[in-house]
Design a protein around this motif. Sequence first.
Motif, PDB file in Angstrom:
ATOM      1  N   GLU A  49       0.736  -1.223   0.122  1.00 21.48           N
ATOM      2  CA  GLU A  49       0.053   0.164   0.060  1.00 21.48           C
ATOM      3  C   GLU A  49       0.805   1.199  -0.079  1.00 21.48           C
ATOM      4  N   ASP A  50       0.126   2.415  -0.471  1.00 24.28           N
ATOM      5  CA  ASP A  50       0.885   3.806  -0.169  1.00 24.28           C
ATOM      6  C   ASP A  50       0.492   4.608   0.697  1.00 24.28           C
ATOM      7  N   SER A  51      -0.040   3.852   1.847  1.00 25.09           N
ATOM      8  CA  SER A  51      -0.554   4.659   3.084  1.00 25.09           C
ATOM      9  C   SER A  51       0.055   3.908   4.338  1.00 25.09           C
ATOM     10  N   PHE A  52       0.118   4.762   5.364  1.00 22.36           N
ATOM     11  CA  PHE A  52       0.735   3.872   6.678  1.00 22.36           C
ATOM     12  C   PHE A  52      -0.585   2.763   7.008  1.00 22.36           C
ATOM     13  N   VAL A  53      -1.842   3.375   6.949  1.00 21.51           N
ATOM     14  CA  VAL A  53      -2.810   2.791   7.430  1.00 21.51           C
ATOM     15  C   VAL A  53      -3.119   1.470   6.598  1.00 21.51           C
ATOM     16  N   GLY A  54      -2.922   1.684   5.253  1.00 17.08           N
ATOM     17  CA  GLY A  54      -2.996   0.378   4.339  1.00 17.08           C
ATOM     18  C   GLY A  54      -1.914  -0.703   4.786  1.00 17.08           C
ATOM     19  N   ASN A  55      -0.797  -0.392   5.009  1.00 16.95           N
ATOM     20  CA  ASN A  55       0.216  -1.155   5.461  1.00 16.95           C
ATOM     21  C   ASN A  55       0.002  -1.922   6.655  1.00 16.95           C
ATOM     22  N   ALA A  56      -0.358  -0.951   7.737  1.00 18.94           N
ATOM     23  CA  ALA A  56      -0.663  -1.689   8.912  1.00 18.94           C
ATOM     24  C   ALA A  56      -1.640  -2.644   8.926  1.00 18.94           C
ATOM     25  N   ARG A  57      -2.743  -2.517   7.982  1.00 17.64           N
ATOM     26  CA  ARG A  57      -3.913  -3.389   8.053  1.00 17.64           C
ATOM     27  C   ARG A  57      -3.265  -4.879   7.391  1.00 17.64           C
ATOM     28  N   ILE A  58      -2.366  -4.712   6.415  1.00 16.95           N
ATOM     29  CA  ILE A  58      -1.855  -5.788   5.597  1.00 16.95           C
ATOM     30  C   ILE A  58      -1.265  -6.561   6.840  1.00 16.95           C
ATOM     31  N   LYS A  59      -0.188  -6.248   7.649  1.00 12.33           N
ATOM     32  CA  LYS A  59       0.369  -6.746   8.455  1.00 12.33           C
ATOM     33  C   LYS A  59      -0.514  -7.264   9.829  1.00 12.33           C
ATOM     34  N   ALA A  60      -1.335  -6.581  10.127  1.00  9.21           N
ATOM     35  CA  ALA A  60      -2.203  -7.100  11.301  1.00  9.21           C
ATOM     36  C   ALA A  60      -3.270  -8.145  10.950  1.00  9.21           C
ATOM     37  N   HIS A  61      -3.638  -8.096   9.796  1.00  8.04           N
ATOM     38  CA  HIS A  61      -4.575  -9.172   9.226  1.00  8.04           C
ATOM     39  C   HIS A  61      -3.929 -10.376   8.861  1.00  8.04           C
ATOM     40  N   ALA A  62      -2.703 -10.307   8.366  1.00 12.91           N
ATOM     41  CA  ALA A  62      -1.874 -11.569   8.168  1.00 12.91           C
ATOM     42  C   ALA A  62      -1.452 -12.207   9.287  1.00 12.91           C
ATOM     43  N   ALA A  63      -1.035 -11.418  10.417  1.00 11.51           N
ATOM     44  CA  ALA A  63      -0.617 -11.954  11.704  1.00 11.51           C
ATOM     45  C   ALA A  63      -1.806 -12.712  12.392  1.00 11.51           C
ATOM     46  N   ALA A  64      -2.955 -12.121  12.502  1.00 16.37           N
ATOM     47  CA  ALA A  64      -4.313 -12.618  13.024  1.00 16.37           C
ATOM     48  C   ALA A  64      -4.641 -13.854  12.550  1.00 16.37           C
ATOM     49  N   LYS A  65      -4.738 -13.889  10.934  1.00 21.87           N
ATOM     50  CA  LYS A  65      -5.088 -14.891  10.425  1.00 21.87           C
ATOM     51  C   LYS A  65      -4.121 -16.451  10.603  1.00 21.87           C
ATOM     52  N   ALA A  66      -2.897 -15.915  10.643  1.00 20.15           N
ATOM     53  CA  ALA A  66      -1.960 -16.843  10.814  1.00 20.15           C
ATOM     54  C   ALA A  66      -1.963 -17.736  11.949  1.00 20.15           C
ATOM     55  N   THR A  67      -2.117 -16.928  13.123  1.00 19.35           N
ATOM     56  CA  THR A  67      -1.893 -17.252  14.569  1.00 19.35           C
ATOM     57  C   THR A  67      -3.257 -17.521  15.404  1.00 19.35           C
ATOM     58  N   GLY A  68      -4.430 -16.914  14.796  1.00 20.69           N
ATOM     59  CA  GLY A  68      -5.458 -17.000  15.669  1.00 20.69           C
ATOM     60  C   GLY A  68      -5.700 -15.983  17.016  1.00 20.69           C
ATOM     61  N   LEU A  69      -4.746 -15.275  16.773  1.00 25.97           N
ATOM     62  CA  LEU A  69      -4.846 -14.131  18.042  1.00 25.97           C
ATOM     63  C   LEU A  69      -4.980 -12.813  17.333  1.00 25.97           C
ATOM     64  N   PRO A  70      -5.552 -11.927  18.476  1.00 26.15           N
ATOM     65  CA  PRO A  70      -5.583 -10.704  18.045  1.00 26.15           C
ATOM     66  C   PRO A  70      -4.282  -9.916  17.826  1.00 26.15           C
ATOM     67  N   ALA A  71      -3.905  -9.163  16.741  1.00 30.32           N
ATOM     68  CA  ALA A  71      -2.790  -8.828  16.223  1.00 30.32           C
ATOM     69  C   ALA A  71      -2.809  -7.395  16.157  1.00 30.32           C
TER      70      ALA A  71
END
Length: 204
Positions: A49-71
Amino acid sequence: MTRKFEGDKLLVATHNAGKLAEITEILAPFGVSVIGAGDMDLPEPEETEDSFVGNARIKAHAAAKATGLPALSDDSGITIDALGGAPGVNTADWAETPNGRDFMLAMTRANDELNTAKATAPRTAQFRCTLVIAWPDGHDEVFEGVMPGQLIWPIRGENGFGYDPMFQPDGLDITCAQMDPAEKHKISHRGKAVTKFIQGCFSG
């Protein structure tokens, strides 16, 4: 209504030890066990993404999906007014070398580009932090913090990390790298974003 954090374990989707330490310290009073993405051997997702919020969303959702934990993920950087907001989402990229990140190189580049642009003092800039907490069910909440200031040269101070030694917050005559870490938390972009996160997801 902001969704509250109910668990006792929070995954912080970062491989940056400095960021992880700051967030762990700030959340310590809430009895939350903080674990870093690096501790769970999670890959770093491509930040497209070209915004801070876009890239933060990518990282948070990828981690939550991979671990089943809130990220919780943090995308942050520096925007320099005389450079049209650069480096922005490319803040860390300016420090990349074949041997890892070198922020002395990044700070030198920022100063060189300001000189090339004939930018006059004060060379205003902002540290920006966007936090996103994502749950495994796909819900997320966004919190943003900004610390305004100006860039100085030569650099000063031994504390902090990243561009801290060249960043002088508004109203102060010292850089972030000359501040006590606890004092920096009170006014920093990350401190402001984390405060909003705590008020939104933990308080009340």
